[in-house]
Scaffold this motif. Structure first.
Motif, PDB file in Angstrom:
ATOM      1  N   TYR A 304       0.829  -1.200   0.000  1.00  0.00           N
ATOM      2  CA  TYR A 304       0.000   0.000   0.000  1.00  0.00           C
ATOM      3  C   TYR A 304       0.869   1.256   0.000  1.00  0.00           C
ATOM      4  N   SER A 305       0.346   2.334  -0.608  1.00  0.00           N
ATOM      5  CA  SER A 305       1.105   3.592  -0.652  1.00  0.00           C
ATOM      6  C   SER A 305       1.370   4.125   0.748  1.00  0.00           C
ATOM      7  N   THR A 306       0.395   3.928   1.646  1.00  0.00           N
ATOM      8  CA  THR A 306       0.605   4.219   3.066  1.00  0.00           C
ATOM      9  C   THR A 306       0.672   2.873   3.779  1.00  0.00           C
ATOM     10  N   THR A 308       0.257   1.149   6.337  1.00  0.00           N
ATOM     11  CA  THR A 308      -0.351   0.958   7.650  1.00  0.00           C
ATOM     12  C   THR A 308      -1.668   0.218   7.476  1.00  0.00           C
ATOM     13  N   ARG A 311      -5.795   3.182   6.553  1.00  0.00           N
ATOM     14  CA  ARG A 311      -5.277   4.086   5.524  1.00  0.00           C
ATOM     15  C   ARG A 311      -6.361   5.073   5.083  1.00  0.00           C
ATOM     16  N   ASN A 312      -5.971   6.295   4.834  1.00  0.00           N
ATOM     17  CA  ASN A 312      -6.893   7.314   4.325  1.00  0.00           C
ATOM     18  C   ASN A 312      -6.944   7.235   2.807  1.00  0.00           C
TER      19      ASN A 312
END
Length: 694
Positions: A304-306, A308, A311-312
């Protein structure tokens, strides 16, 4: 006198306790038992074991007790004997003649088994009714058969427990439950792994020898049948003993030890089997390969780009509050459709709809049961060992597709043509904020056809339109998840709808009727005001069959899926490998939804998407990625297969084939093995810690 009447129970009980004791001693000294026991430990194990075995045996006795309770000469007297025989004959004719009787509706061999049982009952009852001089001899024969079945089951279970322990070092657990569910694969494995014929001949021989002994010692009890008073004493005694046994097992099954082998050997396999069947999950950390938890999470979240868990999701474009109808189709394998090479033309509507849709041509179901498909589409997480989360106790307040829509002001419903208590669907969906529309919501005049699974898909289509019209009038957008039922054994549906008769009970007929019903649904939907502002997601829950030569035959997991919305979704084909858990995150991406996500599936149109798919049975967990299929299994086994893409001459789509011989450990892609372990270990850990809740 009473002790004389319970001699059969005493002899069977002694036999069961003796053979169970022998098995327990074998386990103690078995090479797989790496623990060392002192003399005191062995005595303690055997004492607790004998107590467990005694309580379990008592729980099996009511079946034999019922046999004795129904022994009677008075039922053959006039007119009772003729009345009973007449009722048995009527029941036999009902099963034989009535097309949609209750047994035939269940499909499979239920009707044939019922016919055989009632037929034998009629034969023996007639012989004892019309040949009273032979009654004792016939009764003795039936008694011998009854005792033989008891002894055979005891011996067979003992042998089964030995082989199970020999492989896993444990008593029965959910893997044993899995063995009952996947009978084709299990029987095939047994046939290849063991000398089946000599083994079964030995089992029958041992059972026959002990049956003859017990029969000779107890057959005299049939000369004078128990009277009503003795039967009442017998019934009350067993009711009390069963109650004591249930209470006793409640405590003895909770006796724990620091030594796993001690705990397993002193246990009885049957309560453990029952526990596994009702709890429906395997402890990942006990049975599967594990790595450092932080490393596992870091590896899994790196996609994932973030990186965690929470994620938002923040698209650049404004949100689109369109209605969404998710239709999960029962048992629709990809190869039923012409787009995947089928030439039977049994899905004409879906094939035509696919030409005007965003079609995912290389998508894999996570499992091979409806609850797995519903789990994938609702929770958007990889499957975990054991049963689907839908059927587990801790299945509520999860982060779901429904919770995302609900946070946007949507009316959220689950639609099902059957009774949604089946497979725990009602409990799961209501516990996660969905309203339920199922067979209980139908008026009698709304049902034109139904079988054991529910109302016909065409009737459910009309109910769905009615439900959506009511939702549209409220002014709120709606998200409805409709699960179809007609493409399920016994594959019955109303006649005259398609060119395959509704009573032909063919899989092809079930598929074609569901396709017909979906055509009717869309014809009705097009006439509604809400249609132009609605997105339709059509996807199978799983394939029609999961049997194959390997643990996870990939062709039995490939399913069709498409997203359709006139004027909004542009027709195209997405050909990269993807999972069932990616579908709903992709849809939310198309709607530009802003939300905090805990989904473990990905929007396939983001730059971070990694082509892959998760496939699983109850115990084998697989990852399809980078032209490899990696499988992890209990007892920390790892297998990996190399994949090859080849063009299907009948279809423009790609099919994937794999070498049926797994790679040697030294040739495995260790990075993919690590990725597979990371995905399933992380998911199992987060579920255990309730980190995937809302």
């Amino acid at each position: 006198m009473f002790l004389q009447k319970i001699k059969p129970f005493l002899y069977l009980g002694i036999f069961y306790l003796t053979i169970s004791l022998a098995l327990r001693l074998i386990f103690i000294f078995h090479p797989i038992t790496t623990a060392e026991f002192s003399f005191v430990d062995i005595v303690e194990i055997l004492m607790i074991g004998i107590l467990n075995d005694s309580l379990v045996f008592i729980l099996t006795c009511p079946f034999l007790a019922l046999y004795f309770l129904f022994l009677s000469d008075s039922k053959y007297q006039k007119p009772y004997g003729h009345i009973i025989l007449g009722l048995l004959a009527i029941l036999f004719l009902y099963i034989l003649v009535v097309p949609n009787n209750i047994f035939k509706q269940y499909g499979g061999s239920a009707a044939e088994i019922a016919l055989a049982f009632i037929g034998l009952k009629i034969i023996f009852f007639s012989l004892m009714l019309f040949l009273p001089e032979k009654r004792i001899k016939i009764r003795n024969t039936l008694y011998f058969i009854t005792v033989f079945l008891y002894v055979l089951l005891i011996v067979f279970n003992t042998v089964s427990e030995y082989f199970f322990y020999n492989e896993f070092g444990l008593r029965y657990n959910f893997i044993a439950v899995d063995y009952l569910i996947y009978t084709n694969e299990v029987i095939g494995n047994i046939m290849e792994s063991y000398p089946v014929v000599p083994m079964f001949l030995a089992i029958f021989a041992v059972a026959a020898i002990f049956t003859v002994y017990i029969y000779r010692k107890t057959k005299v009890e049939l000369l004078v049948l128990p009277n009503l008073k003795q039967k009442l004493i017998l019934l009350i005694s067993f009711c009390i003993l069963v109650g004591i046994s249930l209470v006793g097992l409640h405590f003895t099954t909770k006796i724990k030890s620091d030594n796993v082998f001690e705990e397993e050997i002193q246990a009885n396999g049957l309560p453990k089997f029952y526990w596994a069947f009702t709890h429906n999950e395997l402890d990942y950390f006990q049975f599967y390969p594990v790595i450092n938890q932080q490393e596992a999470e870091k590896t899994f979240l790196s996609q994932y780009s973030t990186p965690t868990l929470k994620r938002n999701i923040q698209p650049d474009k404004p949100e689109l509050k369109k209605n969404v109808v998710l239709i999960s189709i029962e048992s629709l394998s990809a190869d039923f459709m012409e787009h995947y090479g089928n030439t039977q033309k049994i899905t004409p509507f879906l094939d035509s709809l696919a030409d005007h849709s965003l079609m995912f041509t290389n998508l894999y179901a996570t499992g091979n049961r409806t609850v797995r498909g519903l789990e994938a589409l609702t929770l958007c997480i990889p499957p975990t060992a054991g049963e689907s989360i839908i059927k587990r106790e801790n299945n509520k307040n999860k982060f779901t597709t429904g919770s995302v829509f609900k946070s946007k002001g949507y009316d959220v419903k689950f639609l099902y043509g059957g009774y949604s208590y089946f497979d725990n669907m009602k409990d799961f969906y209501e516990g996660n904020g969905y309203s339920i529309v199922d067979r209980d919501n139908f008026k009698p005049e709304e049902i034109t056809f139904a079988n054991v699974w529910g109302v016909a898909d065409e009737d459910m289509a009309k109910k769905a339109i009615q439900t959506m019209n009511a939702e549209a009038k409220s002014g709120k957008p709606f998200f409805n998840h409709w699960m179809t039922v007609s493409n399920h054994r016994p594959f019955t549906y109303p006649n005259g709808k398609i060119d395959i008769p509704g009573d032909a009970k063919s899989r092809e007929g079930g598929v074609k009727y569901t396709d017909y019903s979906l055509r009717k649904f869309f014809e009705m939907a097009k006439k509604q005001d809400w249609y132009s502002n609605t997105v339709f997601v059509i996807i199978a829950d799983h394939c029609a069959s999961s049997a194959g030569d390997t643990e996870l035959p990939m062709d039995k997991y490939k399913i069709p899926a498409m997203i359709f919305s006139e004027g909004f979704i542009q027709p195209q084909k997405f050909t990269q490998t993807m999972s069932q858990i990616d579908v709903m995150p992709t849809l939310l991406g198309l709607l530009n939804f802003r939300y905090q996500s805990k989904f473990l599936g990905q929007d396939v149109f983001t730059k971070d998407f990694q082509p892959k798919a998760y496939v699983a049975t109850y115990e084998d967990l697989g990852l399809i990625k980078d032209n490899y299929l990696t499988i992890i299994s209990p007892v920390r086994k790892v297998k990996q297969y190399s994949l090859v893409q080849q063009k299907n001459n009948l279809s423009p789509e790609f099919n994937i084939y794999f070498d049926e011989n797994p790679l040697k450990e030294k040739d495995q892609d260790k990075q993919l093995v690590n990725a597979t372990i990371s995905a399933y270990q992380s998911t199992s850990y987060w579920l255990k810690k309730n980190m995937l809740n809302r």
